[in-house]
Every structure is written in C-alpha cells, then in structure tokens.
Design a protein around this motif. Structure first.
Motif, mmCIF file in Angstrom:
data_model
loop_
_atom_site.group_PDB
_atom_site.id
_atom_site.type_symbol
_atom_site.label_atom_id
_atom_site.label_comp_id
_atom_site.label_asym_id
_atom_site.label_seq_id
_atom_site.Cartn_x
_atom_site.Cartn_y
_atom_site.Cartn_z
ATOM 1 N N GLY A 1 0.717 -1.051 -0.103
ATOM 2 C CA GLY A 1 0.101 -0.228 0.095
ATOM 3 C C GLY A 1 0.819 1.180 -0.141
ATOM 4 N N GLU B 1 -5.832 0.170 -6.594
ATOM 5 C CA GLU B 1 -5.795 0.379 -5.045
ATOM 6 C C GLU B 1 -6.971 1.009 -4.542
ATOM 7 N N VAL C 1 -3.223 -2.652 5.792
ATOM 8 C CA VAL C 1 -2.491 -2.739 4.434
ATOM 9 C C VAL C 1 -1.848 -3.974 4.484
#
Length: 465
Positions: free
Chosen positions: A68, A84, A147
């Motif tokens: 991330g 994302e 993440v």
C-alpha cells in the motif's frame, strides 16, 4: 518535522474514523496539476498473485510499501487485484509511519487467522467456534483499515472455513454413528427393564439388575434430548411399575407377617393361660386346636417367630408334663375322692329346705366348699356323683326362687300401677261421654281394657306364688 511518539501516533490514527478524501492543500499542487497520473497498483512478485489457500499469508509489516501507500494528503491506500482503494487516513506522522501502522494492523488480523487455521487443521479446537470467528473476520475484511495481502488473507479465511466445514461434517457423522449406537443400546436396556417392570417377581435379583441398568444408562451418551427424554420416560415407568409391584408385595407380606405375629401372640397367651390347667382332656384338645391354628396363621418375621414358638412350646411342655405326672397318681387319688364324695352326698341329700330355707342354704354352701376341695373322681363315677350333688343344689335353689316370688314387692307394685291406669282411662271415658265426645270415650275404654288385661295377668302371677 518534529519528533513524536510512534506508539501514541499509531493509537491516535487507529482511533480516527476514515475521513473524506481531503482536497488540495493550499500551496501544494495536486498530481493532476502537475500533469501526472495517479499511482498505479503495485504488482506482486510472480507466483504470488494467486496465493494458495493453505499457504501462510505474507507478513505485511516487513515490507509495508509492497502492499500500500500513503499519499501527500495522508490518505492510506491498499493495493489489490483491481487497483488500489482507500482504507483510512494518517495525520499523526510521516507516511512511512502511517503505512507501517496499517501494516501492523493487518499482521494482527493475519495472526488471528493463522491461529484459527492451526486450530482447525490440528482438530484440537472447537471448529464451530473457529468457523464463527472466521466468518466474523471475513465479513469485516471489506471495511478493514489495514494494509497487506487482502486476497491471501481472504483465501486463508476461506481455507479455515473449508477445514471447519469438513471437520464439522466429520464430527456430525461421528455424532450420528454414536447417537445411533447409543439409542440402540438404551433401547436394549429399556426392553430388559420393561420386561422386569411388567412381570418379574425376582425382587432381589431383578431389583439389583435395574440398578445396574440405571448405572449403565447414565454412561450412555450422545442421544438427542427429545429421544432421550422419550426413552427415559419409558425406563422410569418400567422402574416405577417394578417398584410399585415389589412394594405392594412386601407390604402385603409385612401385613401378613404382622397379622401372623399378632395371631400367634394371641395363641401363645392362650397356651400360657392353659399351661397350669388340670382339666386334662379339654385342655389337651384345646392345645391341639391351638397347634392347628398356629400352622394356619402363617409365618411371622423370623425373630418374632422364634421367640413366640419358644413360649408356645414351653406352655405345651408345662401342661403335658404336668398331665403325665398327674395321670400316674390320679387313679388311687380319684378312688379315695369318690369315697369322700359318697359320704358328702349322704349328708347333702338329707338337707330339707321345707324345714328352714336359710339353714338349708348355709349347709349347702359348706358342702359345696368341701365338694370342691375333695377333687376329681374316676371317670366312670363322675357323672353319677355330679348329678346327685346337682340335684341337691337344684332342690335348694327352687325353694329359694319360690320364696322370692311370693315376697316380691316389685310384682305387687306393678299390679297396683296397672289398676291405677285402668281407673284413669275409665275416668277419661266417662268425662268424654259426658262431654258428648263419643270418639274419645271409645278410645279411652279401649285403653282401659288393655290395661285391665295386664292387671289380670299381674294379679294372677302374684296369686300363683
């Protein structure tokens, strides 16, 4: 940038709700203003795009940037197969610190999932509880502020659920087999218990068997509640039936033994009362009757039976022992007694109540005392002597009764009362006729006639004396 406490920053970030995406900060150009494209998804290393369900989930905190990023505005993104997407906001420190914080949160989830996977794989834990926890994690994963390798984590959770499902199905199969076997065994025990409850009279042996069945029944597990309750009701009913019949049997037996004890105690008292009797023939016959009644009375409880029988035999032995001794002595004694009674009868037969009733009664009483004191006589003389003496007694008694009837004041008083009643009813008749009441007059005359008959009877009785 000033120094700060990472732990405090991470705690503050975790507590922050996901904020709306901030607009451009004053004085800081956006990527679009600079003519740049948004950051593309970061590709995973070859072979890791599709993690195997049973492969461990990669740790995110060792390489947070692999999974991330945090942009200049503090928005936190996680990389996925479709690009994302935003998972949170970091305003408490540098982007690197924020990314590390969200990676550590992912690793916390990863640790929890791996523990669940180890639990269901080993078969040592509660698979149902593990499946519930896994579903909760799976449901929350879409909104998780973390993440890391979300796809691998999801696959790992799916593997946990798959393992749990297999284990649950296997456990269910084992439970069903165990349930079937447990039901079959309880039905076998129940069949035996119902047979005992219905017709057994082996109270000791089958009572012990029912207790053994109950002990085994408690050890048989795995039957569902509804079936077990139904089987238990039948078993309890069988036990109740046996206990009720056994209780009734022993209650009746106790009642019979109690009655036997009471009756035999009465027989013992009768026997003991006869033990010293010298009425040999009648008492011997009575003892034979008592023995027949003893046998017919049934058995009492052993201790009571033994004690009562000991007393009964003692009374018998006392009587028959005395009789045997008396029989050996009585012949000579009876002959002498007959001689004395002959002499006494000569004196008794000379009593004449006509020459003085009181003197005759006094003389008879003295002779009766002497008669009783003489004792028994031979059997062939007994009736003759007794009849002669009774004749004397009867002559004196008849003279006494005749004298009493002649002087009975109550008879005279009754005759006078009858005469008064006749006069009363005659007077009532006279007054009623004078008053013109013929019906009352006739009724009074009928009553006077009835009382006159009774008066006549009473007067005749007095006259006959």
């Amino acid at each position: 940038m000033t120094e700060h406490d990472p732990t405090e920053n991470e705690t503050q970030a975790a507590a922050l709700p996901k904020p709306p995406k901030p607009g451009p900060k004053p004085g800081i150009p956006t990527p679009a203003a600079l003519g740049r494209k948004p950051h593309p998804p970061v590709a995973k290393p070859a072979g890791e795009e599709h993690a195997e369900p049973d492969s461990p989930v990669p740790t995110a905190s060792t390489q947070p940037s692999r999974w991330g990023r945090v942009d200049a505005e503090g928005v936190v993104y996680v990389f996925g197969s479709e690009g994302e997407h935003e998972v949170g906001s970091w305003q408490a420190g540098s982007p690197e610190e924020g990314l590390a914080h969200f990676a550590r949160r992912f690793d916390d989830l990863r640790t929890e999932v791996e523990l669940l996977h180890a639990r269901v794989s080993s078969g040592s834990g509660d698979t149902k509880q593990a499946a519930t926890s896994a579903r909760h994690l799976l449901d929350s994963l879409a909104e998780a502020a973390v993440v890391g390798d979300i796809a691998a984590l999801r696959a790992r959770i799916d593997a946990v659920l798959a393992h749990a499902e297999v284990e649950q199905q296997e456990a269910k199969r084992h439970r069903e087999v165990a349930r079937t076997e447990a039901i079959a065994r309880k039905e076998e025990l129940l069949t035996e218990a119902e047979r005992i409850g219905a017709d057994s009279t082996q109270w000791k042996a089958d009572g012990d068997r029912l207790r053994a069945i109950l002990d085994e029944w408690k050890t048989v597990k795995g039957v569902d509640r509804k079936t077990d309750d139904a089987l238990w009701k039948r078993f309890a009913k069988a036990r109740e039936s046996f206990n009720r019949r056994r209780g009734a049997h022993f209650a009746e037996l106790d009642k019979q033994r109690g009655s036997a004890k009471q009756r035999k105690a009465e027989l013992v008292e009768e026997a003991e009362a006869l033990a010293d009797s010298t009425d040999w023939g009648a008492t011997a016959a009575k003892f034979r009757e008592l023995m027949s009644e003893w046998k017919a009375a049934g058995a009492a409880h052993k201790n009571a039976e033994d004690a009562l029988w000991k007393r009964f035999r003692a009374a018998q032995d006392t009587f028959f022992g005395a009789r045997s001794q008396a029989f050996s002595e009585r012949d000579a004694e009876f002959a002498e007694n007959a001689k004395h009674k002959d002499e006494l009868l000569t004196e008794a037969e000379s009593i004449d109540p006509q020459h003085g009733l009181d003197a005759a009664k006094a003389a008879l009483r003295k002779l009766q005392e002497r008669w009783d004191s003489i004792g028994k006589v031979p059997r062939d003389r007994m009736r003759e002597l007794e009849n002669r003496f009774k004749a004397v007694e009867e002559r004196v008694r008849s003279a006494e009764q005749a004298s009493w009837r002649r002087t009975d004041p109550e008879a005279q008083a009754r005759a006078e009362q009858f005469a008064e009643r006749v006069a009363q009813f005659e007077e009532q008749a006279r007054k009623a006729r004078a008053a013109g009441d013929e019906r009352r007059a006739r009724k009074a005359e009928e009553q006077a006639a009835q009382w006159r008959e009774w008066l006549t009877t009473a007067q005749n009785a007095v006259a006959d004396r």
